[in-house]
Design an enzyme around this catalytic site. Sequence first.
Site, mmCIF file in Angstrom:
data_model
loop_
_atom_site.group_PDB
_atom_site.id
_atom_site.type_symbol
_atom_site.label_atom_id
_atom_site.label_comp_id
_atom_site.label_asym_id
_atom_site.label_seq_id
_atom_site.Cartn_x
_atom_site.Cartn_y
_atom_site.Cartn_z
ATOM 1 N N CYS A 113 0.818 -1.223 0.000
ATOM 2 C CA CYS A 113 0.000 0.000 0.000
ATOM 3 C C CYS A 113 0.849 1.270 0.000
ATOM 4 O O CYS A 113 0.344 2.353 -0.284
ATOM 5 C CB CYS A 113 -0.942 0.007 1.193
ATOM 6 S SG CYS A 113 -2.131 -1.329 1.134
ATOM 7 N N HIS A 246 -3.326 7.249 3.121
ATOM 8 C CA HIS A 246 -3.734 5.984 2.497
ATOM 9 C C HIS A 246 -5.113 5.611 3.024
ATOM 10 O O HIS A 246 -5.411 5.779 4.207
ATOM 11 C CB HIS A 246 -2.712 4.895 2.841
ATOM 12 C CG HIS A 246 -3.165 3.525 2.476
ATOM 13 N ND1 HIS A 246 -3.566 3.194 1.200
ATOM 14 C CD2 HIS A 246 -3.299 2.391 3.222
ATOM 15 C CE1 HIS A 246 -3.919 1.925 1.171
ATOM 16 N NE2 HIS A 246 -3.767 1.415 2.383
ATOM 17 N N ASN A 276 -10.246 0.139 -0.357
ATOM 18 C CA ASN A 276 -8.774 0.175 -0.260
ATOM 19 C C ASN A 276 -8.193 -0.397 -1.556
ATOM 20 O O ASN A 276 -8.242 -1.612 -1.781
ATOM 21 C CB ASN A 276 -8.327 -0.648 0.961
ATOM 22 C CG ASN A 276 -6.820 -0.630 1.148
ATOM 23 O OD1 ASN A 276 -6.077 -0.165 0.286
ATOM 24 N ND2 ASN A 276 -6.362 -1.148 2.268
HETATM 25 O O1 UT7 Z 1 -3.990 -1.197 3.484
HETATM 26 C C1 UT7 Z 1 -3.286 -2.055 4.332
HETATM 27 C C2 UT7 Z 1 -3.526 -1.700 5.702
HETATM 28 N N1 UT7 Z 1 -4.750 -2.299 6.175
HETATM 29 C C3 UT7 Z 1 -5.343 -1.783 7.212
HETATM 30 O O2 UT7 Z 1 -4.886 -0.776 7.711
HETATM 31 C C4 UT7 Z 1 -6.517 -2.492 7.825
HETATM 32 C C5 UT7 Z 1 -6.484 -2.255 9.308
HETATM 33 N N2 UT7 Z 1 -7.509 -2.980 10.041
HETATM 34 C C6 UT7 Z 1 -8.804 -2.678 9.955
HETATM 35 O O3 UT7 Z 1 -9.204 -1.812 9.200
HETATM 36 C C7 UT7 Z 1 -9.773 -3.397 10.868
HETATM 37 O O4 UT7 Z 1 -9.047 -4.072 11.879
HETATM 38 C C8 UT7 Z 1 -10.689 -4.402 10.117
HETATM 39 C C9 UT7 Z 1 -11.678 -3.632 9.231
HETATM 40 C C10 UT7 Z 1 -9.858 -5.351 9.282
HETATM 41 C C11 UT7 Z 1 -11.504 -5.209 11.118
HETATM 42 O O5 UT7 Z 1 -12.244 -4.349 11.972
HETATM 43 P P1 UT7 Z 1 -12.257 -4.580 13.548
HETATM 44 O O6 UT7 Z 1 -13.127 -3.566 14.121
HETATM 45 O O7 UT7 Z 1 -10.839 -4.636 13.998
HETATM 46 O O8 UT7 Z 1 -12.987 -5.977 13.648
HETATM 47 P P2 UT7 Z 1 -12.457 -7.334 14.288
HETATM 48 O O9 UT7 Z 1 -11.447 -7.961 13.382
HETATM 49 O O10 UT7 Z 1 -12.072 -7.106 15.702
HETATM 50 O O11 UT7 Z 1 -13.781 -8.204 14.256
HETATM 51 C C12 UT7 Z 1 -14.933 -7.846 15.032
HETATM 52 C C13 UT7 Z 1 -16.060 -8.783 14.696
HETATM 53 C C14 UT7 Z 1 -15.671 -10.258 14.699
HETATM 54 O O12 UT7 Z 1 -16.753 -10.990 15.220
HETATM 55 P P3 UT7 Z 1 -16.770 -11.473 16.753
HETATM 56 O O13 UT7 Z 1 -15.551 -12.322 16.926
HETATM 57 O O14 UT7 Z 1 -16.730 -10.221 17.572
HETATM 58 O O15 UT7 Z 1 -18.063 -12.216 16.849
HETATM 59 C C15 UT7 Z 1 -15.491 -10.593 13.244
HETATM 60 O O16 UT7 Z 1 -15.738 -11.959 12.982
HETATM 61 O O17 UT7 Z 1 -16.531 -8.518 13.363
HETATM 62 C C16 UT7 Z 1 -16.578 -9.752 12.623
HETATM 63 N N3 UT7 Z 1 -16.348 -9.442 11.214
HETATM 64 C C17 UT7 Z 1 -17.343 -9.189 10.350
HETATM 65 N N4 UT7 Z 1 -18.673 -9.169 10.498
HETATM 66 C C18 UT7 Z 1 -19.414 -8.869 9.418
HETATM 67 C C19 UT7 Z 1 -15.151 -9.329 10.571
HETATM 68 N N5 UT7 Z 1 -15.365 -9.023 9.291
HETATM 69 C C20 UT7 Z 1 -16.712 -8.918 9.126
HETATM 70 C C21 UT7 Z 1 -17.537 -8.618 8.026
HETATM 71 N N6 UT7 Z 1 -18.876 -8.607 8.210
HETATM 72 N N7 UT7 Z 1 -17.048 -8.329 6.807
#
Ligand code: UT7
Length: 317
Positions: A113, A246, A276
């Site tokens: 990225c 970004h 992204n």
């Molecule tokens: O460009 C490269 C750099 N990339 C980034 O900077 C990405 C950085 N990270 C992020 O943007 C975020 O961490 C994510 C968007 C990837 C994830 O968001 P989060 O708020 O950190 O969610 P999480 O991974 O802690 O997941 C929370 C919940 C989980 O469910 P439980 O375990 O709480 O029941 C996941 O299974 O959200 C669930 N989940 C989803 N639910 C519905 C994860 N993805 C999805 C989804 N739809 N697409």
Amino acid sequence: MKSVIIGFGGALPQKCIKNDELPASLNTSDEWISQRTGIKQRYVIGEGESTSTLSTKAAKDALDHAKISPNDIDLIIVGTTTGDYTFPATACVVQKNLGITNGCPAFDVSAACSGFIYSLDVADSFIKAGRAKYALVIGADCFSKILDWNDRSSCVLFGDGAGAVVLKAEEDADKGIQYCKTYADGSYTDYLVTSGGVSTTQGAGVVTMKGREVFKFAVEKFCDTFHELLKKNNLNVEDVDLIIPHQANVRIINKLIDVLKIDPKKVVVTIDKHSNTSAATIPLALNEIKDSIGTNKNVVLLSMGAGFTWGSILIRM
Ligand code: UT7
């Protein structure tokens, strides 16, 4: 010698997929994606489209905007990790597609990225060394081809696209690139990585990510590198007219706004429309706002990506 941006361009695939058009089998929702990321839709390549076709389209756009002909270009750099081929470089394919026959160097830069920031830094060094007069710098990626479309935690985040700028070497110019700083810390290799590659699994693998850790690192490095840029250039936060970070998650951008105490109107957000697009987010955003930037403006670019790689660039428009 300064590298002055004289042309902007961008290209997106034809097909747009809105959040509620994603397959039901993913068990996701527009509500989750919008609230947790700010993404509303993404563009995905189809038949006849690839990283080189999008790059070529963005490059033509930037050349038209700069009002120069392809054979004036004497350096081509494409920041990408999803080229058409393992080799040759996408930059060489772009050179052919543009009909550039002057033999100028053309190569890709692999910084995920941060690919566009790294590429601009390299192009600026060529220009400062007197080795290029007009440089074409592209950020392009087609992550739709390296996503696990059954993994909702990653596949909803990314889309495809390309953005391009034309740089011109200008002596004694007030405007242009004022400062570039790029970083990497390879101890984070496993945090954002494909599941394979040419010398291991032969295929490209799919994107895997420790999302929360990447999120924290992005906020920290965006803030650190921004403060460092201010210090090195004797600027205050108020002296910055525009920040283009970004586009990985709108919550990362909002954290940045909070920590930096910067006017949100000065921060460009395109993630809702483009998602992204990896190395393409920043040049696509530049292309979106090209008619409204104005002159005598201090524009800061901030990136963070796999590696981890990160960096900042200050441009006087
Ligand atoms: O460009 C490269 C750099 N990339 C980034 O900077 C990405 C950085 N990270 C992020 O943007 C975020 O961490 C994510 C968007 C990837 C994830 O968001 P989060 O708020 O950190 O969610 P999480 O991974 O802690 O997941 C929370 C919940 C989980 O469910 P439980 O375990 O709480 O029941 C996941 O299974 O959200 C669930 N989940 C989803 N639910 C519905 C994860 N993805 C999805 C989804 N739809 N697409």
